[in-house]
Design an enzyme around this catalytic site. Structure first.
Site, PDB file in Angstrom:
ATOM      1  N   LYS A 191       0.744  -1.088   0.097  1.00 41.43           N
ATOM      2  CA  LYS A 191       0.225   0.041  -0.013  1.00 41.43           C
ATOM      3  C   LYS A 191       0.977   1.261   0.063  1.00 41.43           C
ATOM      4  O   LYS A 191       1.634   1.600   1.259  1.00 41.43           O
ATOM      5  CB  LYS A 191      -0.892   0.050   1.388  1.00 41.43           C
ATOM      6  CG  LYS A 191      -1.908   1.080   1.034  1.00 41.43           C
ATOM      7  CD  LYS A 191      -2.625   1.615   2.357  1.00 41.43           C
ATOM      8  CE  LYS A 191      -2.059   2.817   2.792  1.00 41.43           C
ATOM      9  NZ  LYS A 191      -1.758   4.126   1.800  1.00 41.43           N
ATOM     10  N   GLU A 267       9.865   1.307  10.706  1.00 45.73           N
ATOM     11  CA  GLU A 267      10.784   2.260  10.511  1.00 45.73           C
ATOM     12  C   GLU A 267      10.077   3.451  10.608  1.00 45.73           C
ATOM     13  O   GLU A 267       9.270   3.882   9.699  1.00 45.73           O
ATOM     14  CB  GLU A 267      11.262   2.119   8.778  1.00 45.73           C
ATOM     15  CG  GLU A 267      12.117   0.812   8.534  1.00 45.73           C
ATOM     16  CD  GLU A 267      13.084   0.449   9.497  1.00 45.73           C
ATOM     17  OE1 GLU A 267      13.885   1.246  10.061  1.00 45.73           O
ATOM     18  OE2 GLU A 267      13.401  -0.946   9.239  1.00 45.73           O
ATOM     19  N   CYS A 301      13.680  10.821   6.946  1.00 48.26           N
ATOM     20  CA  CYS A 301      13.602  10.530   8.077  1.00 48.26           C
ATOM     21  C   CYS A 301      14.821  10.531   9.077  1.00 48.26           C
ATOM     22  O   CYS A 301      14.818  10.732  10.298  1.00 48.26           O
ATOM     23  CB  CYS A 301      13.033   8.985   8.286  1.00 48.26           C
ATOM     24  SG  CYS A 301      14.064   7.913   7.154  1.00 48.26           S
ATOM     25  N   GLU A 400       9.413  16.132  15.264  1.00 52.19           N
ATOM     26  CA  GLU A 400       9.867  15.894  13.794  1.00 52.19           C
ATOM     27  C   GLU A 400       8.953  17.139  12.991  1.00 52.19           C
ATOM     28  O   GLU A 400       7.768  16.888  12.906  1.00 52.19           O
ATOM     29  CB  GLU A 400       9.630  14.215  13.402  1.00 52.19           C
ATOM     30  CG  GLU A 400      10.185  14.175  11.933  1.00 52.19           C
ATOM     31  CD  GLU A 400       9.701  12.908  11.527  1.00 52.19           C
ATOM     32  OE1 GLU A 400       8.705  12.288  11.863  1.00 52.19           O
ATOM     33  OE2 GLU A 400      10.682  12.159  10.857  1.00 52.19           O
TER      34      GLU A 400
HETATM   35  P1  NAD Z   1       2.288   8.244   7.880  1.00 46.51           P
HETATM   36  O1  NAD Z   1       2.538   7.496   9.042  1.00 46.51           O
HETATM   37  O2  NAD Z   1       1.260   9.494   7.914  1.00 46.51           O
HETATM   38  O3  NAD Z   1       1.763   7.291   6.497  1.00 46.51           O
HETATM   39  C1  NAD Z   1       2.657   6.298   6.263  1.00 46.51           C
HETATM   40  C2  NAD Z   1       1.764   5.145   5.575  1.00 46.51           C
HETATM   41  O4  NAD Z   1       0.863   4.807   6.586  1.00 46.51           O
HETATM   42  C3  NAD Z   1       0.993   5.748   4.420  1.00 46.51           C
HETATM   43  O5  NAD Z   1       0.846   4.761   3.472  1.00 46.51           O
HETATM   44  C4  NAD Z   1      -0.364   5.953   4.868  1.00 46.51           C
HETATM   45  O6  NAD Z   1      -1.569   5.895   3.914  1.00 46.51           O
HETATM   46  C5  NAD Z   1      -0.636   4.691   6.147  1.00 46.51           C
HETATM   47  N1  NAD Z   1      -1.433   4.955   7.074  1.00 46.51           N
HETATM   48  C6  NAD Z   1      -1.928   6.215   7.769  1.00 46.51           C
HETATM   49  N2  NAD Z   1      -2.683   5.997   8.807  1.00 46.51           N
HETATM   50  C7  NAD Z   1      -2.747   4.479   8.899  1.00 46.51           C
HETATM   51  C8  NAD Z   1      -3.379   3.670   9.645  1.00 46.51           C
HETATM   52  N3  NAD Z   1      -4.237   3.963  10.767  1.00 46.51           N
HETATM   53  N4  NAD Z   1      -3.196   2.263   9.474  1.00 46.51           N
HETATM   54  C9  NAD Z   1      -2.437   1.715   8.296  1.00 46.51           C
HETATM   55  N5  NAD Z   1      -1.805   2.550   7.455  1.00 46.51           N
HETATM   56  C10 NAD Z   1      -2.235   3.917   7.666  1.00 46.51           C
HETATM   57  O7  NAD Z   1       4.018   9.096   7.147  1.00 46.51           O
HETATM   58  P2  NAD Z   1       4.037   9.740   6.098  1.00 46.51           P
HETATM   59  O8  NAD Z   1       3.592  11.327   6.352  1.00 46.51           O
HETATM   60  O9  NAD Z   1       3.680   9.313   4.891  1.00 46.51           O
HETATM   61  O10 NAD Z   1       5.445   9.665   6.109  1.00 46.51           O
HETATM   62  C11 NAD Z   1       6.322  10.472   6.962  1.00 46.51           C
HETATM   63  C12 NAD Z   1       6.703   9.894   8.112  1.00 46.51           C
HETATM   64  O11 NAD Z   1       7.500   8.498   7.567  1.00 46.51           O
HETATM   65  C13 NAD Z   1       7.859  10.494   8.822  1.00 46.51           C
HETATM   66  O12 NAD Z   1       7.591  10.383  10.251  1.00 46.51           O
HETATM   67  C14 NAD Z   1       9.141   9.978   8.530  1.00 46.51           C
HETATM   68  O13 NAD Z   1      10.102  10.099   9.564  1.00 46.51           O
HETATM   69  C15 NAD Z   1       8.965   8.442   8.476  1.00 46.51           C
HETATM   70  N6  NAD Z   1       9.701   7.837   7.520  1.00 46.51           N
HETATM   71  C16 NAD Z   1      10.550   6.957   8.142  1.00 46.51           C
HETATM   72  C17 NAD Z   1      11.629   6.237   7.374  1.00 46.51           C
HETATM   73  C18 NAD Z   1      12.385   5.110   8.366  1.00 46.51           C
HETATM   74  O14 NAD Z   1      13.266   4.407   7.702  1.00 46.51           O
HETATM   75  N7  NAD Z   1      12.652   5.096   9.266  1.00 46.51           N
HETATM   76  C19 NAD Z   1      11.785   6.420   6.318  1.00 46.51           C
HETATM   77  C20 NAD Z   1      11.113   7.279   5.617  1.00 46.51           C
HETATM   78  C21 NAD Z   1      10.011   8.184   6.360  1.00 46.51           C
END
Ligand code: NAD
Length: 497
Positions: A191, A267, A301, A400
């Site tokens: 997804k 992650e 991230c 963040e």
């Molecule tokens: P997010 O958590 O809002 O969304 C990530 C994914 O989760 C999306 O596909 C979203 O549709 C899905 N999602 C949202 N709510 C959900 C739920 N209730 N159940 C299941 N899936 C759900 O994050 P974002 O805004 O897309 O990305 C930014 C975040 O990702 C930042 O916090 C960043 O630090 C983190 N990030 C971490 C890494 C790492 O490897 N540690 C790498 C890249 C980004």
């Protein structure tokens, strides 16, 4: 292709046919509901394509297909050397479509074309190839048991794995998840983030072309709240691999507990410390301090958003960093000279603007940037921004922001630098800059993060694991360690008569 101008890329974009349907059971199809969601170009705000918006009913269908193909052993029971061939062919197809994929990622995410072409797409191809090449070199174990017994310790795939990924590095994080999961024999349902699904959709078609059996990789674009949570709570999904924010990661752990205790690897976010001692190579450290925050508009991230500078060099060092910040002014992502694009969307821009306001209200000094630029272009472009006069208790040091905002914090001693670095709920990455090998190693060892650079930032390749300590997560992407997240250990104990 390296000589393409912004106009060349824009012309190519205008003639691009973009696939927006889901990929289920080996075919591109619409969501059962017929629902779609437009995906926008962050640089202009214009609609790129209407993308299928899948719901639980599509997930149920995809999970049934994934489970059936797993149980039939169509992929899982293929020899590792056969699985390797498919993954390597898949990597070759990604390379053959590199320009199209780089353009799609640029248009969908607002990333500079020079990054998508030279970083994201090659990284994804390398991940597929490396995981394929590695899988037929992994041996199981025979345990040191008594002489009249034989104990085998073998690794088996989990079954159906859901992979949920974010918008900031959509293509490379997708590859980090699906390559080891598929190499180890699982069936994967991916997804992508709702606002950046395009390269994932394209990648699924290339997988089929490479010979991956139907049902082994399915891509379902759709909302996190309904589709993502349905996957995370599903009783037939045995593994969940996630990259995204810490609050959503916490929910996924709960969903796992509420359903079938599916293996859940996360992650998550970061607020990484970049620590500069007075004896460091200050020119190199200053250039990288800017890169560490402003690369990808700070939507990274591992961004080194807390710059910890030894007090004796603070003012001179900050002046150097500000000079480097000037080379990160945002521009048109289709221009190969652009180093930073727009924020991914208006909501993300508003978050960044709000944190700039918070930093000022908290009493930090806005030393550089802080404003929206290129307002008439239609996208949400934010200047590289530097706060000084900050302390680690401020929200701009603890939370963040996920934008091009650096918080500079002075320190006096090594012990103080370590204490500030570790005073965070996160533990994803960091770096230390010093010519003293003792200081560098002591600090690198003491800072509680998954990846630490010494005299570099963003170091690492496919050979090393990537993941977080503390609330930055628990899983590990990349390297042979990634295989651990997608396999169960089985003991088979044999006694001789
Ligand atoms: P997010 O958590 O809002 O969304 C990530 C994914 O989760 C999306 O596909 C979203 O549709 C899905 N999602 C949202 N709510 C959900 C739920 N209730 N159940 C299941 N899936 C759900 O994050 P974002 O805004 O897309 O990305 C930014 C975040 O990702 C930042 O916090 C960043 O630090 C983190 N990030 C971490 C890494 C790492 O490897 N540690 C790498 C890249 C980004």
């Amino acid at each position: 292709m390296q000589d393409f101008s912004a106009k060349d890329w824009a012309d190519r974009a205008a003639s691009l046919t973009i696939e927006g349907r889901a990929f289920i059971d080996g075919a591109y199809i619409n969501a059962l509901s017929g629902n779609t969601r437009p995906t926008l170009n962050p640089a202009t705000g214009e609609v790129l394509v209407a993308v299928a918006s899948c719901g639980p009913e599509d997930a149920d269908r995809a999970i049934a297909s994934a489970k059936a193909v797993f149980e039939a052993g169509t992929w899982a029971n293929q020899a590792p050397s056969e699985r390797k061939k498919v993954l390597v062919r898949w990597a070759e197809l990604v390379e053959a479509h590199a320009e199209e994929l780089a353009l799609l990622e640029c248009l969908d995410v607002g990333k500079p074309i020079s990054d998508t072409l030279n970083v994201d797409v090659p990284a994804a191809a390398r991940t597929l190839r490396w995981s394929g090449e590695a899988i037929d070199k992994v041996y199981d174990q025979v345990a040191p048991t008594p002489h009249d017994t034989l104990a085998l310790v073998t690794r088996l795939p989990l079954g159906v794995v859901a992979a949920i990924v974010p918008w900031n590095f959509p293509f490379s994080t997708t590859a980090w998840k699906i390559a080891p999961a598929i190499a180890t024999g699982n069936s994967v349902i991916l997804k992508p983030a709702s606002n950046t699904p395009l390269t994932a959709i394209k990648l699924a078609g290339l997988a089929k072309q490479a010979g991956l059996p139907d049902g082994v990789l399915q891509v379902l674009p759709g909302p996190g709240g309904s589709l993502g949570s349905h996957l995370a709570k599903h009783m037939d999904v045995e593994g969940l691999t996630f990259t995204g924010s810490t609050p959503v990661g916490k929910m996924l752990m709960e969903y796992s507990g509420q359903s079938n205790l599916k293996r859940t690897y996360l992650e998550l976010g970061g607020k990484s410390p970049n620590i500069v001692f007075a004896d460091a190579n200050l020119d190199k450290a200053a250039a990288m301090a800017a890169t560490a925050v402003f690369y990808n508009g700070g939507q990274t991230c591992t961004a080194g958003t807390r710059l910890l500078v030894q007090a004796s060099i603070h003012d001179a060092f900050v002046a150097k960093v500000i000079e480097h910040a000037k080379s990160w002014l945002p521009g048109n992502p289709l221009d190969p000279a652009t180093s930073m694009g727009p924020m991914v969307d208006e909501a993300q821009y508003n978050t960044v603007a709000e944190y700039v306001r918070i930093g000022c209200d908290e009493g930090a000094t806005l030393a550089y940037g802080g404003k929206r630029v290129k307002v008439t272009d239609g996208g949400f472009y934010h200047e590289p921004t530097i706060f000084t006069g900050a302390n680690n208790q401020m929200r701009i040091a603890q939370e963040e922001i996920f934008g091009p905002v650096m918080t500079v914090i002075p320190f006096e001693t090594e012990a103080e630098a370590i204490a500030i670095a570790n005073d965070s709920i996160f533990g994803l990455a960091g770096a230390v800059w010093s010519k003293d090998i003792n200081v560098a190693h002591r600090v690198a060892k003491a800072v509680r993060v998954g990846t630490m650079g010494i005299n570099n930032y963003f170091g690492g390749d496919m050979t090393v694991p990537f993941g977080g300590f503390k609330q930055s997560g628990n899983g590990r992407d990349k390297s042979m360690h990634a295989f651990d997240d997608y396999t169960e250990l089985k003991t088979t104990w044999i006694e001789f008569d």
